[in-house]
Design a protein around this motif. Sequence first.
Motif, PDB file in Angstrom:
ATOM      1  N   ASN A  26       7.292   3.516  -0.639  1.00  0.00           N
ATOM      2  CA  ASN A  26       8.191   4.314  -1.483  1.00  0.00           C
ATOM      3  C   ASN A  26       7.944   4.046  -2.959  1.00  0.00           C
ATOM      4  O   ASN A  26       7.879   4.970  -3.786  1.00  0.00           O
ATOM      5  CB  ASN A  26       9.648   3.991  -1.149  1.00  0.00           C
ATOM      6  CG  ASN A  26      10.101   4.532   0.187  1.00  0.00           C
ATOM      7  OD1 ASN A  26       9.455   5.404   0.767  1.00  0.00           O
ATOM      8  ND2 ASN A  26      11.199   4.019   0.706  1.00  0.00           N
ATOM      9  N   TYR A  27       7.825   2.778  -3.299  1.00  0.00           N
ATOM     10  CA  TYR A  27       7.683   2.423  -4.709  1.00  0.00           C
ATOM     11  C   TYR A  27       6.261   2.593  -5.227  1.00  0.00           C
ATOM     12  O   TYR A  27       6.053   2.700  -6.439  1.00  0.00           O
ATOM     13  CB  TYR A  27       8.241   1.022  -4.949  1.00  0.00           C
ATOM     14  CG  TYR A  27       9.745   1.088  -5.054  1.00  0.00           C
ATOM     15  CD1 TYR A  27      10.363   1.323  -6.276  1.00  0.00           C
ATOM     16  CD2 TYR A  27      10.547   1.000  -3.922  1.00  0.00           C
ATOM     17  CE1 TYR A  27      11.739   1.447  -6.374  1.00  0.00           C
ATOM     18  CE2 TYR A  27      11.926   1.115  -4.006  1.00  0.00           C
ATOM     19  CZ  TYR A  27      12.513   1.344  -5.229  1.00  0.00           C
ATOM     20  OH  TYR A  27      13.875   1.478  -5.321  1.00  0.00           O
ATOM     21  N   SER A  28       5.282   2.656  -4.344  1.00  0.00           N
ATOM     22  CA  SER A  28       3.935   3.056  -4.763  1.00  0.00           C
ATOM     23  C   SER A  28       3.953   4.515  -5.204  1.00  0.00           C
ATOM     24  O   SER A  28       3.356   4.883  -6.227  1.00  0.00           O
ATOM     25  CB  SER A  28       2.937   2.868  -3.616  1.00  0.00           C
ATOM     26  OG  SER A  28       2.748   1.500  -3.333  1.00  0.00           O
ATOM     27  N   GLY A  29       4.651   5.351  -4.439  1.00  0.00           N
ATOM     28  CA  GLY A  29       4.795   6.747  -4.842  1.00  0.00           C
ATOM     29  C   GLY A  29       5.560   6.887  -6.141  1.00  0.00           C
ATOM     30  O   GLY A  29       5.194   7.676  -7.020  1.00  0.00           O
ATOM     31  N   THR A  30       6.632   6.123  -6.289  1.00  0.00           N
ATOM     32  CA  THR A  30       7.416   6.167  -7.524  1.00  0.00           C
ATOM     33  C   THR A  30       6.580   5.718  -8.721  1.00  0.00           C
ATOM     34  O   THR A  30       6.616   6.336  -9.793  1.00  0.00           O
ATOM     35  CB  THR A  30       8.664   5.278  -7.392  1.00  0.00           C
ATOM     36  OG1 THR A  30       9.482   5.783  -6.338  1.00  0.00           O
ATOM     37  CG2 THR A  30       9.462   5.255  -8.685  1.00  0.00           C
TER      38      THR A  30
ATOM     39  N   LEU B 200      11.767  -8.347  -4.693  1.00  0.00           N
ATOM     40  CA  LEU B 200      10.443  -8.964  -4.799  1.00  0.00           C
ATOM     41  C   LEU B 200       9.371  -8.016  -4.275  1.00  0.00           C
ATOM     42  O   LEU B 200       8.287  -7.902  -4.885  1.00  0.00           O
ATOM     43  CB  LEU B 200      10.408 -10.279  -4.019  1.00  0.00           C
ATOM     44  CG  LEU B 200       9.048 -10.975  -3.934  1.00  0.00           C
ATOM     45  CD1 LEU B 200       8.510 -11.314  -5.327  1.00  0.00           C
ATOM     46  CD2 LEU B 200       9.152 -12.247  -3.078  1.00  0.00           C
ATOM     47  N   ALA B 201       9.638  -7.328  -3.184  1.00  0.00           N
ATOM     48  CA  ALA B 201       8.671  -6.362  -2.664  1.00  0.00           C
ATOM     49  C   ALA B 201       8.417  -5.249  -3.670  1.00  0.00           C
ATOM     50  O   ALA B 201       7.264  -4.830  -3.888  1.00  0.00           O
ATOM     51  CB  ALA B 201       9.178  -5.781  -1.338  1.00  0.00           C
ATOM     52  N   ILE B 202       9.467  -4.771  -4.323  1.00  0.00           N
ATOM     53  CA  ILE B 202       9.322  -3.717  -5.330  1.00  0.00           C
ATOM     54  C   ILE B 202       8.546  -4.231  -6.540  1.00  0.00           C
ATOM     55  O   ILE B 202       7.632  -3.564  -7.045  1.00  0.00           O
ATOM     56  CB  ILE B 202      10.703  -3.197  -5.744  1.00  0.00           C
ATOM     57  CG1 ILE B 202      11.400  -2.542  -4.552  1.00  0.00           C
ATOM     58  CG2 ILE B 202      10.584  -2.208  -6.907  1.00  0.00           C
ATOM     59  CD1 ILE B 202      12.888  -2.285  -4.762  1.00  0.00           C
ATOM     60  N   LEU B 203       8.888  -5.428  -7.009  1.00  0.00           N
ATOM     61  CA  LEU B 203       8.169  -6.002  -8.149  1.00  0.00           C
ATOM     62  C   LEU B 203       6.692  -6.204  -7.831  1.00  0.00           C
ATOM     63  O   LEU B 203       5.819  -5.982  -8.696  1.00  0.00           O
ATOM     64  CB  LEU B 203       8.803  -7.337  -8.547  1.00  0.00           C
ATOM     65  CG  LEU B 203      10.155  -7.274  -9.258  1.00  0.00           C
ATOM     66  CD1 LEU B 203      10.710  -8.673  -9.449  1.00  0.00           C
ATOM     67  CD2 LEU B 203      10.040  -6.551 -10.599  1.00  0.00           C
ATOM     68  N   SER B 204       6.393  -6.631  -6.614  1.00  0.00           N
ATOM     69  CA  SER B 204       4.999  -6.860  -6.236  1.00  0.00           C
ATOM     70  C   SER B 204       4.205  -5.568  -6.291  1.00  0.00           C
ATOM     71  O   SER B 204       3.035  -5.551  -6.708  1.00  0.00           O
ATOM     72  CB  SER B 204       4.934  -7.466  -4.832  1.00  0.00           C
ATOM     73  OG  SER B 204       5.568  -8.728  -4.799  1.00  0.00           O
ATOM     74  N   VAL B 205       4.830  -4.462  -5.900  1.00  0.00           N
ATOM     75  CA  VAL B 205       4.174  -3.150  -5.980  1.00  0.00           C
ATOM     76  C   VAL B 205       4.025  -2.725  -7.439  1.00  0.00           C
ATOM     77  O   VAL B 205       2.956  -2.263  -7.864  1.00  0.00           O
ATOM     78  CB  VAL B 205       4.975  -2.107  -5.185  1.00  0.00           C
ATOM     79  CG1 VAL B 205       4.489  -0.694  -5.498  1.00  0.00           C
ATOM     80  CG2 VAL B 205       4.863  -2.384  -3.690  1.00  0.00           C
ATOM     81  N   ALA B 206       5.088  -2.874  -8.225  1.00  0.00           N
ATOM     82  CA  ALA B 206       5.028  -2.489  -9.632  1.00  0.00           C
ATOM     83  C   ALA B 206       3.934  -3.248 -10.369  1.00  0.00           C
ATOM     84  O   ALA B 206       3.232  -2.700 -11.220  1.00  0.00           O
ATOM     85  CB  ALA B 206       6.385  -2.731 -10.301  1.00  0.00           C
ATOM     86  N   ARG B 207       3.758  -4.536 -10.043  1.00  0.00           N
ATOM     87  CA  ARG B 207       2.707  -5.338 -10.667  1.00  0.00           C
ATOM     88  C   ARG B 207       1.326  -4.788 -10.331  1.00  0.00           C
ATOM     89  O   ARG B 207       0.452  -4.683 -11.208  1.00  0.00           O
ATOM     90  CB  ARG B 207       2.842  -6.783 -10.204  1.00  0.00           C
ATOM     91  CG  ARG B 207       1.693  -7.724 -10.597  1.00  0.00           C
ATOM     92  CD  ARG B 207       1.656  -8.046 -12.075  1.00  0.00           C
ATOM     93  NE  ARG B 207       0.987  -7.036 -12.885  1.00  0.00           N
ATOM     94  CZ  ARG B 207       0.731  -7.161 -14.184  1.00  0.00           C
ATOM     95  NH1 ARG B 207       1.111  -8.239 -14.831  1.00  0.00           N
ATOM     96  NH2 ARG B 207       0.125  -6.206 -14.836  1.00  0.00           N
ATOM     97  N   GLU B 208       1.106  -4.436  -9.054  1.00  0.00           N
ATOM     98  CA  GLU B 208      -0.213  -3.948  -8.647  1.00  0.00           C
ATOM     99  C   GLU B 208      -0.527  -2.586  -9.255  1.00  0.00           C
ATOM    100  O   GLU B 208      -1.687  -2.228  -9.406  1.00  0.00           O
ATOM    101  CB  GLU B 208      -0.303  -3.885  -7.116  1.00  0.00           C
ATOM    102  CG  GLU B 208      -0.213  -5.245  -6.430  1.00  0.00           C
ATOM    103  CD  GLU B 208      -1.225  -6.246  -6.972  1.00  0.00           C
ATOM    104  OE1 GLU B 208      -2.403  -5.884  -7.124  1.00  0.00           O
ATOM    105  OE2 GLU B 208      -0.831  -7.394  -7.261  1.00  0.00           O
ATOM    106  N   HIS B 209       0.514  -1.838  -9.621  1.00  0.00           N
ATOM    107  CA  HIS B 209       0.319  -0.530 -10.263  1.00  0.00           C
ATOM    108  C   HIS B 209       0.396  -0.622 -11.788  1.00  0.00           C
ATOM    109  O   HIS B 209       0.305   0.417 -12.458  1.00  0.00           O
ATOM    110  CB  HIS B 209       1.374   0.463  -9.763  1.00  0.00           C
ATOM    111  CG  HIS B 209       1.118   0.976  -8.383  1.00  0.00           C
ATOM    112  ND1 HIS B 209       0.443   2.163  -8.141  1.00  0.00           N
ATOM    113  CD2 HIS B 209       1.417   0.468  -7.164  1.00  0.00           C
ATOM    114  CE1 HIS B 209       0.362   2.362  -6.834  1.00  0.00           C
ATOM    115  NE2 HIS B 209       0.940   1.350  -6.211  1.00  0.00           N
TER     116      HIS B 209
END
Length: 352
Positions: A145-149, A56-65
């Motif tokens: 980490n996933y913002s960088g990715t 969920l934390a990763i998905l939340s970042v992917a959504r914002e990007h």
Amino acid sequence: MRACCFLVLLLTVPIVTSISAESRLGSTDGVAGIRMHRSGVDVRWENTIGRARSELAILSVAREHDQPYEWSLHEMEAIAVGLDPAVIDIVRNRKPLAGIGDKETTIIEVAREISAHRLTPETYSRAVTTFGEPVFVDIVTLMGNYSGTATRLSAVNQQLPPGWKQFLPLPFTPPADIRPDSRSRLTLIRTPAPAAANPPALYSRGMAPEGTGPQQIARHTGGLQSLQASQGRPLIDIAALVAARAHDQQYDWTMTEMAAQKDGVPAATIEIIRTRKPATALGEKEATVIEFGRQLFGKHYVDADLYARAVRLFGERDLVDLVSVMAQHADEATLLTAFDQKLPAGQKALLP
């Protein structure tokens, strides 16, 4: 090999720190000090919030990007490890946070606020109360980490393989300049088939289809020394400044500007980035890096003409490394913003 979205950072742009500069954690060493408050576990695979909430934390970042590749792979992973589809739908469609658990609500709200460049005291307090300080640092580290990715994936326009469903609605149509084999803008670099080995440990396998994703991007990197030798330190500083400005990150900007001044970046160039003025008066390389970063962080994609110009000026390897500089600063901005890193005592804030 661990999952695709943990890309080893091959570039490190030093950040000046001071023992008098504290964050919400009382840390005095910037990003390094903040990370010292982690629980010590692998923030992706062993996080005590559980695999579903980590996804969920990763998905939340992917959504914002607006990152479709990252989102789609991790939506499938999230379903597989038991995340409620209703929670995924709230993130996907940016719905109000109603009717879900406190932990899920807090994770999503943290990602949304950090994306807006400020984590409010109320949300911070709720997150620390809900998870405890070390676990919350783990969560934000994972988000960084996933913002960088996401930054790397969007820069190279990584798309899913043919026949794979893309699950994220986007506010734009991705550019069409991708190669059929890598499904991105990058030349495919194949790796030799590994020798027979024991099966990977449960939950430690790679997620990205071969030839795509962060591991493919990493095959194109030359490293900091290579980039500095071919492009020079000032251009690296400019890439870092563009990322810091895009995130309205005062600590990162101020410390990076001081380093850029020492490295000889002209004051006029710094001022153009600071005030978001057009970069047309600068040299072609400097103007291209600035425009590239502005598109990447502002639109979440880079148009085909600009990408082609950047490849012509820098070559594929150096461009990937310049993007990695921006990605590292996007990662660090997540932590610096979440934990409200202050400037050293007596240091003037240089970003409006």
